[in-house]
Design a protein around this motif. Structure first.
Motif, PDB file in Angstrom:
ATOM      1  N   TRP A  11      38.264  40.499  40.674  1.00 18.15           N
ATOM      2  CA  TRP A  11      37.564  41.382  39.455  1.00 18.15           C
ATOM      3  C   TRP A  11      36.323  42.188  39.220  1.00 18.15           C
ATOM      4  CZ3 TRP A  11      40.443  45.076  37.477  1.00 18.15           C
ATOM      5  CH2 TRP A  11      40.633  45.019  35.779  1.00 18.15           C
ATOM      6  N   HIS A  54      43.016  38.843  41.242  1.00 21.51           N
ATOM      7  CA  HIS A  54      41.845  38.846  39.730  1.00 21.51           C
ATOM      8  C   HIS A  54      41.152  38.254  39.588  1.00 21.51           C
ATOM      9  CE1 HIS A  54      44.482  35.420  40.535  1.00 21.51           C
ATOM     10  NE2 HIS A  54      43.528  34.733  39.606  1.00 21.51           N
ATOM     11  N   VAL A  57      43.693  46.526  36.026  1.00 17.21           N
ATOM     12  CA  VAL A  57      44.192  45.174  35.926  1.00 17.21           C
ATOM     13  C   VAL A  57      45.703  45.220  36.585  1.00 17.21           C
ATOM     14  CG1 VAL A  57      44.792  43.818  33.877  1.00 17.21           C
ATOM     15  CG2 VAL A  57      42.918  44.974  33.590  1.00 17.21           C
ATOM     16  N   ALA A  95      45.584  44.870  40.299  1.00 16.20           N
ATOM     17  CA  ALA A  95      44.988  43.469  40.470  1.00 16.20           C
ATOM     18  C   ALA A  95      45.710  41.935  40.166  1.00 16.20           C
ATOM     19  CB  ALA A  95      42.972  43.189  39.663  1.00 16.20           C
ATOM     20  N   LEU A  96      46.198  42.083  39.284  1.00 11.74           N
ATOM     21  CA  LEU A  96      47.089  41.085  38.900  1.00 11.74           C
ATOM     22  C   LEU A  96      48.367  40.689  39.607  1.00 11.74           C
ATOM     23  CD1 LEU A  96      47.090  41.030  34.966  1.00 11.74           C
ATOM     24  CD2 LEU A  96      45.903  39.394  36.788  1.00 11.74           C
TER      25      LEU A  96
END
Length: 305
Positions: free
Chosen positions: A221, A218, A209, A212-213
């Motif tokens: 995902w 995101h 997470v 990705a963020l």
């Protein structure tokens, strides 16, 4: 001092100073001591007909000792200082970035140099690797060790303090030494491998997470959710899938162990397959972006809790 504040300071110390060679060339690193303890257990108790039971008891003993040490240090006078030093020593952000960067630098010299550099951080055969395989190995190591060496220790320290961190580290060390499916450790190392899977389950997904963020991925995902389960590990696939998505590269795939080729599927197969040293550099940058996010999270928690 709160756990969040201790962790914040420790992250900064590790990120700036890393592993001072002058110190660890004179005294054994705590991780080395943990390795010796696991090795002693392996030599002493990996015998007889009840190796699985012996491995379970050995892991329990190691975790109990680690937990007791954590409790004792946590209750020392001025324990905040000692805990900060312990946590900083057991984090691996800067050393991980340095080892992965070394692979990119070596690749720019020659393929042979790249093979020698990546052999220091991966367990697969490297003698016949081309540049893409070298880069892929380095990037996979970066993603997996970001979870194992930074996010997971931070998570368990925030949750359970120094005892939690030390129990995590001894488990992770045991898994790295005896958790493989080699004939000698198939039974004795079963508990270490399974418990390591358990304690890394949440941190691995947190790592994915954060990767990705911090890269604005995101919206992609679904690709991480799709590809993480393709990995042979129940946890390593998450940070690797996230790293593959943000770098737009294909990771995992076929590789050789002990002369035997394993036909693993690619993670993020639509990413480019021809990897270079630039992709390794991009992975190192991703490590630092994720580290900054973790630092900010710890600062917010320390400020409001």
């Amino acid at each position: 001092m709160s756990n969040a504040l201790i962790l914040l300071i420790a992250l900064l110390i590790d990120g700036i100073i890393g592993e001072p060679k002058w110190l660890w060339s004179r005294i054994p690193h705590p991780a080395v001591l943990m390795g010796r303890a696991v090795g002693w257990m392996d030599d002493k108790f990996n015998t007889g007909d009840k190796k699985k039971q012996s491995g379970i008891l050995a892991l329990i003993a190691l975790c109990v000792v680690a937990g007791i040490i954590g409790i004792l240090v946590s209750n020392l006078p001025d324990s905040g200082t000692f805990q900060t030093l312990f946590v900083a020593i057991l984090l691996a952000q800067k050393s991980l970035a340095q080892h992965v960067t070394a692979v990119a630098r070596a690749m720019r010299l020659s393929t042979g140099d790249g093979r020698m550099a990546v052999a220091r951080i991966v367990g697969r055969d490297t003698r016949s690797m081309d540049d893409s395989a070298i880069a892929r190995g380095a990037i996979e190591s970066a993603a997996e060790n970001l979870s194992d060496g930074v996010i997971a220790p931070a998570f368990w320290f925030l949750l359970l303090g120094l005892p939690g961190l030390l129990i995590y580290k001894i488990t992770n060390t045991a898994d790295s030494m005896i958790g493989y499916l080699a004939p000698r450790h198939r039974e004795f190392g079963w508990a270490a491998a399974r418990f390591d899977d358990l304690v890394n389950w949440i941190p691995a997904r947190i790592t994915a997470v954060l990767i990705a963020l911090t890269h604005g991925a995101h919206t992609k995902w679904r690709a991480v959710l799709r590809d993480a389960p393709l990995h042979r590990s129940p946890n390593a696939g998450w940070p690797e899938a996230a790293m593959a998505v943000v770098l737009n590269v294909a990771l995992s795939g076929p590789r050789s162990y002990a002369g035997e080729v394993r036909e693993f599927p690619f993670v993020h197969n639509e990413g480019h397959h021809a990897l270079t040293a630039n992709d390794v550099d991009a992975a190192v940058a991703a490590l630092w972006r994720t580290w900054i996010a973790l630092v900010l999270i710890c600062a917010i928690i320390a400020l409001f809790i």
